[in-house]
Design a protein around this motif. Structure first.
Motif, PDB file in Angstrom:
ATOM      1  N   PRO A  85       0.826  -1.217   0.000  1.00 33.28           N
ATOM      2  CA  PRO A  85       0.000   0.000   0.000  1.00 33.28           C
ATOM      3  C   PRO A  85       0.853   1.256   0.000  1.00 33.28           C
ATOM      4  CG  PRO A  85       0.097  -0.919   2.203  1.00 33.28           C
ATOM      5  CD  PRO A  85       0.805  -1.898   1.318  1.00 33.28           C
ATOM      6  N   GLU A  86       0.280   2.343  -0.500  1.00 31.97           N
ATOM      7  CA  GLU A  86       0.959   3.633  -0.520  1.00 31.97           C
ATOM      8  C   GLU A  86       0.494   4.479   0.666  1.00 31.97           C
ATOM      9  OE1 GLU A  86       1.805   7.417  -3.531  1.00 31.97           O
ATOM     10  OE2 GLU A  86       0.509   5.776  -4.168  1.00 31.97           O
ATOM     11  N   PHE A  87       1.428   5.153   1.333  1.00 33.49           N
ATOM     12  CA  PHE A  87       1.112   5.970   2.497  1.00 33.49           C
ATOM     13  C   PHE A  87       1.278   7.463   2.255  1.00 33.49           C
ATOM     14  CE2 PHE A  87       2.613   1.933   4.706  1.00 33.49           C
ATOM     15  CZ  PHE A  87       1.324   1.454   4.864  1.00 33.49           C
ATOM     16  N   LEU A  88       1.655   7.839   1.034  1.00 26.50           N
ATOM     17  CA  LEU A  88       1.709   9.262   0.698  1.00 26.50           C
ATOM     18  C   LEU A  88       0.336   9.712   0.223  1.00 26.50           C
ATOM     19  CD1 LEU A  88       5.073   9.727  -1.254  1.00 26.50           C
ATOM     20  CD2 LEU A  88       4.554  10.360   1.105  1.00 26.50           C
ATOM     21  N   ASP A  89      -0.124  10.830   0.734  1.00 28.37           N
ATOM     22  CA  ASP A  89      -1.435  11.345   0.359  1.00 28.37           C
ATOM     23  C   ASP A  89      -1.293  12.303  -0.827  1.00 28.37           C
ATOM     24  OD1 ASP A  89      -4.138  11.714   0.403  1.00 28.37           O
ATOM     25  OD2 ASP A  89      -4.106  13.232   1.984  1.00 28.37           O
ATOM     26  N   LEU A  90      -1.000  11.734  -1.996  1.00 29.98           N
ATOM     27  CA  LEU A  90      -0.795  12.518  -3.207  1.00 29.98           C
ATOM     28  C   LEU A  90      -2.108  12.650  -3.974  1.00 29.98           C
ATOM     29  CD1 LEU A  90       2.461  10.700  -4.400  1.00 29.98           C
ATOM     30  CD2 LEU A  90       2.340  12.967  -3.347  1.00 29.98           C
ATOM     31  N   PRO A  91      -2.258  13.695  -4.752  1.00 33.95           N
ATOM     32  CA  PRO A  91      -3.464  13.815  -5.588  1.00 33.95           C
ATOM     33  C   PRO A  91      -3.576  12.680  -6.594  1.00 33.95           C
ATOM     34  CG  PRO A  91      -2.280  15.908  -5.483  1.00 33.95           C
ATOM     35  CD  PRO A  91      -1.384  14.885  -4.865  1.00 33.95           C
ATOM     36  N   PHE A  92      -2.446  12.072  -6.925  1.00 33.35           N
ATOM     37  CA  PHE A  92      -2.429  10.969  -7.892  1.00 33.35           C
ATOM     38  C   PHE A  92      -2.032   9.656  -7.202  1.00 33.35           C
ATOM     39  CE2 PHE A  92       1.370  13.569  -8.023  1.00 33.35           C
ATOM     40  CZ  PHE A  92       2.415  12.669  -7.861  1.00 33.35           C
ATOM     41  N   LYS A  93      -2.465   9.502  -5.981  1.00 28.96           N
ATOM     42  CA  LYS A  93      -2.172   8.313  -5.188  1.00 28.96           C
ATOM     43  C   LYS A  93      -2.699   7.049  -5.867  1.00 28.96           C
ATOM     44  CE  LYS A  93      -2.803   6.529  -0.467  1.00 28.96           C
ATOM     45  NZ  LYS A  93      -3.360   6.822   0.878  1.00 28.96           N
ATOM     46  N   SER A  94      -2.070   5.930  -5.594  1.00 28.42           N
ATOM     47  CA  SER A  94      -2.501   4.645  -6.139  1.00 28.42           C
ATOM     48  C   SER A  94      -3.969   4.384  -5.827  1.00 28.42           C
ATOM     49  CB  SER A  94      -1.657   3.516  -5.547  1.00 28.42           C
ATOM     50  OG  SER A  94      -2.177   2.257  -5.895  1.00 28.42           O
ATOM     51  N   THR A  95      -4.669   3.867  -6.815  1.00 25.75           N
ATOM     52  CA  THR A  95      -6.089   3.565  -6.665  1.00 25.75           C
ATOM     53  C   THR A  95      -6.341   2.104  -6.289  1.00 25.75           C
ATOM     54  OG1 THR A  95      -6.234   3.167  -9.045  1.00 25.75           O
ATOM     55  CG2 THR A  95      -6.786   5.388  -8.259  1.00 25.75           C
ATOM     56  N   ASN A  96      -5.283   1.354  -6.048  1.00 27.64           N
ATOM     57  CA  ASN A  96      -5.450  -0.035  -5.610  1.00 27.64           C
ATOM     58  C   ASN A  96      -4.476  -0.317  -4.467  1.00 27.64           C
ATOM     59  OD1 ASN A  96      -2.882  -0.607  -6.844  1.00 27.64           O
ATOM     60  ND2 ASN A  96      -3.916  -0.882  -8.817  1.00 27.64           N
ATOM     61  N   GLN A  97      -4.279  -1.556  -4.122  1.00 26.36           N
ATOM     62  CA  GLN A  97      -3.423  -1.925  -3.001  1.00 26.36           C
ATOM     63  C   GLN A  97      -1.972  -2.130  -3.403  1.00 26.36           C
ATOM     64  OE1 GLN A  97      -4.266  -1.926   0.365  1.00 26.36           O
ATOM     65  NE2 GLN A  97      -5.959  -0.833  -0.620  1.00 26.36           N
ATOM     66  N   ASN A  98      -1.632  -1.788  -4.645  1.00 29.70           N
ATOM     67  CA  ASN A  98      -0.250  -1.846  -5.098  1.00 29.70           C
ATOM     68  C   ASN A  98       0.346  -0.441  -5.084  1.00 29.70           C
ATOM     69  OD1 ASN A  98      -0.683  -4.603  -5.672  1.00 29.70           O
ATOM     70  ND2 ASN A  98      -1.467  -4.091  -7.693  1.00 29.70           N
ATOM     71  N   MET A  99       1.660  -0.361  -5.354  1.00 30.24           N
ATOM     72  CA  MET A  99       2.315   0.949  -5.357  1.00 30.24           C
ATOM     73  C   MET A  99       3.516   0.945  -6.282  1.00 30.24           C
ATOM     74  SD  MET A  99       4.088   3.057  -2.214  1.00 30.24           S
ATOM     75  CE  MET A  99       4.882   4.639  -2.525  1.00 30.24           C
ATOM     76  N   HIS A 100       3.709   2.052  -6.979  1.00 31.01           N
ATOM     77  CA  HIS A 100       4.955   2.267  -7.717  1.00 31.01           C
ATOM     78  C   HIS A 100       5.979   2.818  -6.736  1.00 31.01           C
ATOM     79  CE1 HIS A 100       4.448   1.187 -11.872  1.00 31.01           C
ATOM     80  NE2 HIS A 100       3.265   1.771 -11.919  1.00 31.01           N
ATOM     81  N   ALA A 101       6.499   1.916  -5.886  1.00 28.70           N
ATOM     82  CA  ALA A 101       7.426   2.322  -4.833  1.00 28.70           C
ATOM     83  C   ALA A 101       8.877   2.131  -5.246  1.00 28.70           C
ATOM     84  CB  ALA A 101       7.142   1.523  -3.566  1.00 28.70           C
ATOM     85  N   CYS A 102       9.106   1.950  -6.537  1.00 28.75           N
ATOM     86  CA  CYS A 102      10.481   1.830  -7.017  1.00 28.75           C
ATOM     87  C   CYS A 102      10.743   2.762  -8.200  1.00 28.75           C
ATOM     88  CB  CYS A 102      10.788   0.387  -7.402  1.00 28.75           C
ATOM     89  SG  CYS A 102      12.538  -0.051  -7.210  1.00 28.75           S
ATOM     90  N   GLY A 103       9.745   3.575  -8.560  1.00 27.82           N
ATOM     91  CA  GLY A 103       9.967   4.579  -9.584  1.00 27.82           C
ATOM     92  C   GLY A 103       9.775   4.130 -11.009  1.00 27.82           C
ATOM     93  N   HIS A 104       9.185   2.954 -11.210  1.00 28.24           N
ATOM     94  CA  HIS A 104       9.014   2.461 -12.579  1.00 28.24           C
ATOM     95  C   HIS A 104       8.012   3.291 -13.374  1.00 28.24           C
ATOM     96  CE1 HIS A 104      10.481  -1.862 -11.366  1.00 28.24           C
ATOM     97  NE2 HIS A 104      11.342  -0.905 -11.073  1.00 28.24           N
ATOM     98  N   ASP A 105       7.064   3.908 -12.679  1.00 28.55           N
ATOM     99  CA  ASP A 105       6.127   4.796 -13.378  1.00 28.55           C
ATOM    100  C   ASP A 105       6.869   5.957 -14.022  1.00 28.55           C
ATOM    101  OD1 ASP A 105       6.798   5.615 -10.785  1.00 28.55           O
ATOM    102  OD2 ASP A 105       4.890   6.613 -10.427  1.00 28.55           O
ATOM    103  N   ALA A 106       7.871   6.482 -13.318  1.00 30.80           N
ATOM    104  CA  ALA A 106       8.674   7.574 -13.882  1.00 30.80           C
ATOM    105  C   ALA A 106       9.588   7.070 -14.988  1.00 30.80           C
ATOM    106  CB  ALA A 106       9.495   8.236 -12.783  1.00 30.80           C
ATOM    107  N   HIS A 107      10.123   5.861 -14.835  1.00 31.25           N
ATOM    108  CA  HIS A 107      10.944   5.290 -15.911  1.00 31.25           C
ATOM    109  C   HIS A 107      10.143   5.226 -17.203  1.00 31.25           C
ATOM    110  CE1 HIS A 107      13.455   2.884 -12.724  1.00 31.25           C
ATOM    111  NE2 HIS A 107      13.611   4.200 -12.626  1.00 31.25           N
ATOM    112  N   ALA A 108       8.908   4.717 -17.098  1.00 32.59           N
ATOM    113  CA  ALA A 108       8.062   4.594 -18.286  1.00 32.59           C
ATOM    114  C   ALA A 108       7.721   5.964 -18.868  1.00 32.59           C
ATOM    115  CB  ALA A 108       6.787   3.831 -17.931  1.00 32.59           C
ATOM    116  N   ALA A 109       7.426   6.921 -17.996  1.00 30.41           N
ATOM    117  CA  ALA A 109       7.070   8.260 -18.470  1.00 30.41           C
ATOM    118  C   ALA A 109       8.253   8.935 -19.148  1.00 30.41           C
ATOM    119  CB  ALA A 109       6.561   9.111 -17.311  1.00 30.41           C
ATOM    120  N   MET A 110       9.446   8.794 -18.577  1.00 32.12           N
ATOM    121  CA  MET A 110      10.631   9.365 -19.204  1.00 32.12           C
ATOM    122  C   MET A 110      10.897   8.722 -20.568  1.00 32.12           C
ATOM    123  SD  MET A 110      13.420  10.123 -16.173  1.00 32.12           S
ATOM    124  CE  MET A 110      12.965   8.910 -14.941  1.00 32.12           C
ATOM    125  N   MET A 111      10.619   7.423 -20.665  1.00 33.63           N
ATOM    126  CA  MET A 111      10.814   6.760 -21.951  1.00 33.63           C
ATOM    127  C   MET A 111       9.793   7.240 -22.969  1.00 33.63           C
ATOM    128  SD  MET A 111      12.991   4.827 -23.351  1.00 33.63           S
ATOM    129  CE  MET A 111      13.803   4.039 -21.967  1.00 33.63           C
TER     130      MET A 111
END
Length: 392
Positions: A85-111
């Motif tokens: 689970p994600e514990f940061l209260d971000l406006p774009f917080k995870s909508t499920n019980q998983n989390m991009h806690a290793c930065g892969h979302d940013a890797h994909a976006a940069m690509m």
């Protein structure tokens, strides 16, 4: 000199793509929502891609330059998340019980940003660029599927970037390159200690697998402290112990599960053998039995020095010499990018861009892990520059 025409617009796109992906983290090699989103963006860019790999979530994008040339460079980004689970209260917080806690979302976006930028300048490209959008990094299997599917065919060398709070050796906002061994293997071991159960009040009638396990765990820690040269790098961590059903019952069996991290294949093999020898013989000494399994995950990430030279110079060309560092120490995290490096020359680099929460930069795989978005564009600049430097 900036190669990207409208950096501000592209920076906004990359941040928004990352935020969208951050909401929908998925696991392993099955990323239907993530893959659909990536394909939607690629369709909007107007770029061709293929997905006919052993799993349906791998995407290979190819840009062929309009100038004649037979050279080919590959860039890779991972796309999967973690089961936490994600514990940061971000406006774009995870909508499920998983989390991009290793930065892969940013890797994909940069690509995606790199694809967007290079697609606009393909009239200046002399050769081919391949972009590997790969699932399953956290499970250590996604790279294998892309390799089996032919993603590296015709590739001269491959680059990748990891962002976040990777190492304190690297200053914020900068690119770090490392010669030789950069990251460790990502192996798993399991020891099942089998004894004889009994009432907790009558331990003499048991063969206690719990006390046997404590001896095994203590002894295997001595491998690193007493059997490996102190200047070499290795870690053995026991991370799971499963046993027992009640406070007054000595169980029949204990399961010990852990990980081995080493930056050389020789030390990796030595540790694998020694854990088995210690577990087996310690169990015998305690009148128990130990069954041992060792799973070889991704090997150590060992960069090619010539490609590190190239990546370093491209990073300097893109960001300035003051924003590029040569790292001296490997880290003990693992990466299945190592499988690509067994097939082709390549280099893995770091971008340090932690998000401080209450003054703390939380590590990867933590529920409060975050990224400083203003540095995403540095990753895009690096990739675009590297392609331009090789295919100019």
């Amino acid at each position: 000199m900036d190669l990207i025409k409208d950096i501000k617009t592209l920076e906004e796109k990359v941040i928004n793509w990352r935020r969208d992906l951050h909401k929908i983290p998925e696991l392993g090699n099955d990323l239907p929502l993530t893959t659909a989103y990536l394909k939607k963006v690629l369709d909007e860019i107007g770029i061709e891609y293929r997905t006919d790999f052993p799993n349906d979530s791998s995407i290979l994008v190819t840009i062929k330059g309009e100038l004649e040339g037979d050279k080919c460079i590959a860039l890779r980004a991972d796309t999967d998340g973690l089961p936490m689970p994600e514990f940061l209260d971000l406006p774009f917080k995870s909508t499920n019980q998983n989390m991009h806690a290793c930065g892969h979302d940013a890797h994909a976006a940069m690509m995606l940003g790199t694809i967007y930028a290079l697609n606009q300048m393909k009239d200046k490209i002399r050769g081919t660029v391949k972009f590997l959008l790969q699932p399953g990094e956290e499970t250590g299997s996604g790279a294998i599927d892309m390799i089996k599917g032919g993603a590296l065919e015709g590739v001269d060398f491959i680059l990748a970037l990891h962002n976040g709070n990777t190492t304190d050796e690297l200053d914020e906002g900068k690119i770090g390159v490392k010669y030789g061994s950069m990251m460790a293997c990502m192996d798993k071991f399991t020891i099942k200690v089998k004894g004889k159960g009994s009432h907790g009040a009558y331990p003499h009638m048991s063969i206690d697998p719990i006390t046997t396990s404590t001896h095994i765990i203590s002894a295997i820690q001595d491998i690193v402290s007493r059997e490996i040269n102190a200047v070499d790098t290795a870690v053995i961590s026991v991370c799971m112990i499963n046993a027992g059903s009640a406070f007054n019952i000595i169980p029949e069996e204990v399961e010990i599960v852990g990980t081995v991290r080493a930056v050389s294949k020789e030390i990796r093999a030595f540790i694998a053998t020694r854990i088995e020898e210690i577990a087996t013989n310690m169990a015998i000494a305690m009148r128990a039995k130990a069954d041992y399994e060792y799973h070889y995950g991704p090997p150590p990430v060992v960069n090619n020095n010539d490609i590190v030279d190239f990546a370093k110079q491209s990073a300097i060309n893109a960001l300035g010499e003051e924003n590029v560092q040569v790292l001296q120490k490997p880290i003990l995290a693992g990466e299945d990018f190592a499988y690509y490096l067994e097939e082709k020359k390549g280099a893995y680099v770091f971008l340090r861009n932690p998000l401080y929460v209450d003054g703390i930069a939380y590590p990867h795989h933590n529920g409060k892990f975050g990224l400083n978005e203003k540095y995403f564009i540095n990753g895009v600049k690096f990739f675009v520059q590297a392609v331009n430097d090789y295919l100019k």
